[in-house]
Design a protein around this motif. Structure first.
Motif, PDB file in Angstrom:
ATOM      1  N   PRO A  72       0.821  -1.217   0.000  1.00  0.00           N
ATOM      2  CA  PRO A  72       0.000   0.000   0.000  1.00  0.00           C
ATOM      3  C   PRO A  72       0.856   1.269   0.000  1.00  0.00           C
ATOM      4  O   PRO A  72       1.831   1.389   0.742  1.00  0.00           O
ATOM      5  CB  PRO A  72      -0.788  -0.126   1.324  1.00  0.00           C
ATOM      6  CG  PRO A  72      -0.857  -1.596   1.573  1.00  0.00           C
ATOM      7  CD  PRO A  72       0.450  -2.140   1.077  1.00  0.00           C
ATOM      8  N   GLY A  73       0.483   2.195  -0.874  1.00  0.00           N
ATOM      9  CA  GLY A  73       1.187   3.465  -0.953  1.00  0.00           C
ATOM     10  C   GLY A  73       2.316   3.498  -1.952  1.00  0.00           C
ATOM     11  O   GLY A  73       2.905   4.556  -2.177  1.00  0.00           O
ATOM     12  N   LEU A  74       2.640   2.361  -2.568  1.00  0.00           N
ATOM     13  CA  LEU A  74       3.714   2.298  -3.549  1.00  0.00           C
ATOM     14  C   LEU A  74       3.189   1.785  -4.882  1.00  0.00           C
ATOM     15  O   LEU A  74       2.337   0.891  -4.917  1.00  0.00           O
ATOM     16  CB  LEU A  74       4.832   1.363  -3.079  1.00  0.00           C
ATOM     17  CG  LEU A  74       5.720   1.825  -1.925  1.00  0.00           C
ATOM     18  CD1 LEU A  74       6.756   0.735  -1.611  1.00  0.00           C
ATOM     19  CD2 LEU A  74       6.416   3.140  -2.256  1.00  0.00           C
ATOM     20  N   PRO A  75       3.673   2.334  -5.998  1.00  0.00           N
ATOM     21  CA  PRO A  75       3.340   1.740  -7.300  1.00  0.00           C
ATOM     22  C   PRO A  75       3.808   0.290  -7.340  1.00  0.00           C
ATOM     23  O   PRO A  75       4.835  -0.059  -6.733  1.00  0.00           O
ATOM     24  CB  PRO A  75       4.121   2.601  -8.294  1.00  0.00           C
ATOM     25  CG  PRO A  75       4.426   3.868  -7.571  1.00  0.00           C
ATOM     26  CD  PRO A  75       4.565   3.502  -6.126  1.00  0.00           C
ATOM     27  N   ASP A  76       3.078  -0.542  -8.034  1.00  0.00           N
ATOM     28  CA  ASP A  76       3.409  -1.969  -8.036  1.00  0.00           C
ATOM     29  C   ASP A  76       4.805  -2.244  -8.574  1.00  0.00           C
ATOM     30  O   ASP A  76       5.487  -3.167  -8.111  1.00  0.00           O
ATOM     31  CB  ASP A  76       2.377  -2.753  -8.855  1.00  0.00           C
ATOM     32  CG  ASP A  76       1.179  -3.185  -8.009  1.00  0.00           C
ATOM     33  OD1 ASP A  76       1.205  -2.914  -6.785  1.00  0.00           O
ATOM     34  OD2 ASP A  76       0.249  -3.781  -8.559  1.00  0.00           O
ATOM     35  N   GLU A  77       5.271  -1.445  -9.557  1.00  0.00           N
ATOM     36  CA  GLU A  77       6.604  -1.711 -10.086  1.00  0.00           C
ATOM     37  C   GLU A  77       7.682  -1.415  -9.039  1.00  0.00           C
ATOM     38  O   GLU A  77       8.724  -2.092  -9.002  1.00  0.00           O
ATOM     39  CB  GLU A  77       6.869  -0.919 -11.368  1.00  0.00           C
ATOM     40  CG  GLU A  77       6.685   0.577 -11.250  1.00  0.00           C
ATOM     41  CD  GLU A  77       5.276   1.019 -11.629  1.00  0.00           C
ATOM     42  OE1 GLU A  77       5.152   2.134 -12.167  1.00  0.00           O
ATOM     43  OE2 GLU A  77       4.318   0.260 -11.387  1.00  0.00           O
ATOM     44  N   VAL A  78       7.440  -0.432  -8.171  1.00  0.00           N
ATOM     45  CA  VAL A  78       8.384  -0.142  -7.094  1.00  0.00           C
ATOM     46  C   VAL A  78       8.303  -1.233  -6.016  1.00  0.00           C
ATOM     47  O   VAL A  78       9.324  -1.701  -5.503  1.00  0.00           O
ATOM     48  CB  VAL A  78       8.108   1.242  -6.474  1.00  0.00           C
ATOM     49  CG1 VAL A  78       9.033   1.505  -5.286  1.00  0.00           C
ATOM     50  CG2 VAL A  78       8.275   2.324  -7.525  1.00  0.00           C
ATOM     51  N   ALA A  79       7.076  -1.635  -5.685  1.00  0.00           N
ATOM     52  CA  ALA A  79       6.896  -2.701  -4.692  1.00  0.00           C
ATOM     53  C   ALA A  79       7.544  -3.998  -5.161  1.00  0.00           C
ATOM     54  O   ALA A  79       8.166  -4.726  -4.363  1.00  0.00           O
ATOM     55  CB  ALA A  79       5.413  -2.919  -4.436  1.00  0.00           C
ATOM     56  N   LEU A  80       7.422  -4.271  -6.458  1.00  0.00           N
ATOM     57  CA  LEU A  80       8.025  -5.481  -6.993  1.00  0.00           C
ATOM     58  C   LEU A  80       9.545  -5.423  -6.888  1.00  0.00           C
ATOM     59  O   LEU A  80      10.196  -6.424  -6.573  1.00  0.00           O
ATOM     60  CB  LEU A  80       7.601  -5.686  -8.446  1.00  0.00           C
ATOM     61  CG  LEU A  80       8.136  -6.935  -9.154  1.00  0.00           C
ATOM     62  CD1 LEU A  80       7.738  -8.196  -8.409  1.00  0.00           C
ATOM     63  CD2 LEU A  80       7.617  -6.990 -10.594  1.00  0.00           C
ATOM     64  N   GLU A  81      10.114  -4.247  -7.122  1.00  0.00           N
ATOM     65  CA  GLU A  81      11.566  -4.097  -6.972  1.00  0.00           C
ATOM     66  C   GLU A  81      11.993  -4.414  -5.540  1.00  0.00           C
ATOM     67  O   GLU A  81      13.067  -4.980  -5.302  1.00  0.00           O
ATOM     68  CB  GLU A  81      11.996  -2.671  -7.348  1.00  0.00           C
ATOM     69  CG  GLU A  81      11.952  -2.378  -8.835  1.00  0.00           C
ATOM     70  CD  GLU A  81      13.140  -2.962  -9.590  1.00  0.00           C
ATOM     71  OE1 GLU A  81      13.876  -3.779  -9.011  1.00  0.00           O
ATOM     72  OE2 GLU A  81      13.321  -2.610 -10.771  1.00  0.00           O
ATOM     73  N   CYS A  82      11.162  -4.059  -4.576  1.00  0.00           N
ATOM     74  CA  CYS A  82      11.464  -4.382  -3.178  1.00  0.00           C
ATOM     75  C   CYS A  82      11.456  -5.890  -2.955  1.00  0.00           C
ATOM     76  O   CYS A  82      12.368  -6.443  -2.317  1.00  0.00           O
ATOM     77  CB  CYS A  82      10.462  -3.706  -2.244  1.00  0.00           C
ATOM     78  SG  CYS A  82      10.528  -1.900  -2.247  1.00  0.00           S
ATOM     79  N   LEU A  83      10.442  -6.556  -3.461  1.00  0.00           N
ATOM     80  CA  LEU A  83      10.341  -8.003  -3.280  1.00  0.00           C
ATOM     81  C   LEU A  83      11.480  -8.733  -3.986  1.00  0.00           C
ATOM     82  O   LEU A  83      11.981  -9.750  -3.493  1.00  0.00           O
ATOM     83  CB  LEU A  83       8.999  -8.519  -3.799  1.00  0.00           C
ATOM     84  CG  LEU A  83       7.747  -8.101  -3.010  1.00  0.00           C
ATOM     85  CD1 LEU A  83       6.505  -8.689  -3.651  1.00  0.00           C
ATOM     86  CD2 LEU A  83       7.850  -8.527  -1.559  1.00  0.00           C
ATOM     87  N   LEU A  84      11.895  -8.216  -5.132  1.00  0.00           N
ATOM     88  CA  LEU A  84      12.973  -8.867  -5.878  1.00  0.00           C
ATOM     89  C   LEU A  84      14.287  -8.857  -5.100  1.00  0.00           C
ATOM     90  O   LEU A  84      15.163  -9.689  -5.342  1.00  0.00           O
ATOM     91  CB  LEU A  84      13.182  -8.181  -7.227  1.00  0.00           C
ATOM     92  CG  LEU A  84      12.081  -8.374  -8.269  1.00  0.00           C
ATOM     93  CD1 LEU A  84      12.321  -7.475  -9.467  1.00  0.00           C
ATOM     94  CD2 LEU A  84      12.003  -9.833  -8.698  1.00  0.00           C
TER      95      LEU A  84
END
Length: 406
Positions: free
Chosen positions: A42-54
């Motif tokens: 929540p609060g982050l664009p999915d492409e940024v959130a995905l970079e975190c998970l990666l």
């Protein structure tokens, strides 16, 4: 079917490296939108959130998987791992079958297959140890449920995708050959039983993986000590075995390496030769589903191929205290193995131009771990050793090893 599956996997990886990474990332995010409308974070664009998970280390996959359905679906998707590799976030991990105590090398385990005629003695258990060459970190996988005596002796290990596969070996309590397969998933953090290896129960066979989803097995010997020509392929994702064409020659105690889209089966000996190793090899091309011609001069006569590994397009081995590289039909020494790792060395390739060696100075002694790296110095290619510190609990005898990029 085997060739098409492996070919599709190679094309998928090639596509990820040829298309700009931000385009691949956005395509991956858009593909999940119909299934999950809520944001990954929540609060982050999915492409940024995905970079975190990666960027989550593989040791955190189990926690990520249990957080929510969206994260679970993400880390379980094949595209997630392609993006990790493309972004340089994959971790190189070496898996060893290693005794829990250094004294196991002199314990009850038989030194070779010809000692299996008498009643078994008590042996120290073997387990899966994990080593990260880039960080120097060590860890151990949980034991396989239902195996109170540890791993099967002389089992083979191979990495495929996010999984570690344990194949065959001898039951520690009886020294009977096993046809069982066990698969450890680094996402779920759990073991599962795979489909049993078909055909006669084989020992001391060649085993290698395409690093994606296929584990290939060839040769070895049956319960009557007859050397085998047969070969098999195990699809880790489908949990299915397939019979492959037979090799040209019987090969007991051969070594398998995978390079350039083919399983290379090196050395070994026929039933009649019993322990007298041959010098030839042959390769199974996964795409064409055919064995190539026998190559006569891969090794010297009488050379055990146990330490042979593939790094890039080349073959390497440990022999008489030296690490050697194959140059066409000849072998050249590239580095002298440190004295405290020369006995019973286990050699594992970790990418191109890097080799891990684990061995000891004497029978029953603690095993030391070294990383051998190739680098350019003064316009010339040189090899240099780096000793990797290992806690005492990771200094036991090593029977086999493989490399995974997770």
């Amino acid at each position: 079917m085997l060739g098409s599956r492996c070919g599709q996997a190679r094309l998928g990886r090639a596509a990820d490296t040829e298309i700009p990474r931000h385009v691949v990332l956005l395509t991956h995010v858009l593909a999940r939108t119909p299934n999950f409308m809520d944001p990954l974070i929540p609060g982050l664009p999915d492409e940024v959130a995905l970079e975190c998970l990666l960027r989550v280390p593989y040791t955190g996959f189990r926690a990520v998987r249990s957080t929510c359905k969206q994260w679970r679906a993400e880390v379980q998707s094949p595209g997630f791992y392609r993006l990790r590799r493309a972004g340089g976030h994959a971790r190189t991990v070496v898996a060893f079958t290693q005794s829990e105590q250094p004294s196991c090398a002199d314990g009850g385990a038989p030194a070779n297959k010809h000692q299996a005629s008498s009643a078994p003695a008590v042996t120290m258990p073997y387990r899966i140890s994990l080593f990260e060459p880039d960080t120097g970190a060590w860890d151990v996988l949980p034991g396989i449920p239902g195996l109170p005596h540890g791993l099967p002796l002389f089992c083979r290990v191979a990495g495929a995708g996010r999984s570690l596969i344990v194949v065959g070996g001898w039951e520690p309590s009886s020294w009977a050959a096993s046809d069982e397969v066990f698969v450890y998933d680094f996402v779920s953090g759990a073991w599962r039983r795979g489909a049993r290896m078909p055909g006669p129960r084989r020992s001391f066979f060649a085993c290698a993986s395409d690093a994606d989803r296929m584990v290939l097995v060839a040769g070895g010997h049956d319960d009557e000590k007859n050397a085998l020509r047969s070969a098999l392929a195990y699809d880790v994702v489908a949990d299915e075995w397939a019979h492959l064409p037979d090799m040209a020659l019987e090969r007991d105690e051969c070594k398998g390496v995978f390079r350039a889209g083919a399983l290379h089966v090196v050395g070994g000996y026929s039933t009649e030769m019993q322990g007298r190793f041959g010098r030839c090899s042959e390769a199974f091309d996964v795409a064409t589903q055919r064995w190539g011609p026998v190559e006569e001069d891969t090794l010297e006569t009488g050379m055990c191929p146990r330490s042979c590994v593939a790094s890039g397009e080349g073959l390497y081995r440990c022999r008489e205290g030296q690490v050697e590289a194959q140059n066409r039909s000849t072998w050249c020494a590239v580095a002298e193995v440190p004295e405290d790792a020369r006995l019973a060395p286990c050699l594992v390739a970790v990418g191109v131009g890097r080799l891990v060696v684990v061995g000891s100075a004497c029978h029953g002694g603690p095993h030391a771990c070294y990383l051998l790296e190739e680098a350019e110095e003064g316009g010339k290619q040189r090899w240099a050793w780096r000793r990797m510190a290992a806690p005492e609990e990771y200094s036991g005898h090593v029977q086999d090893g493989c490399c995974l990029d997770i």
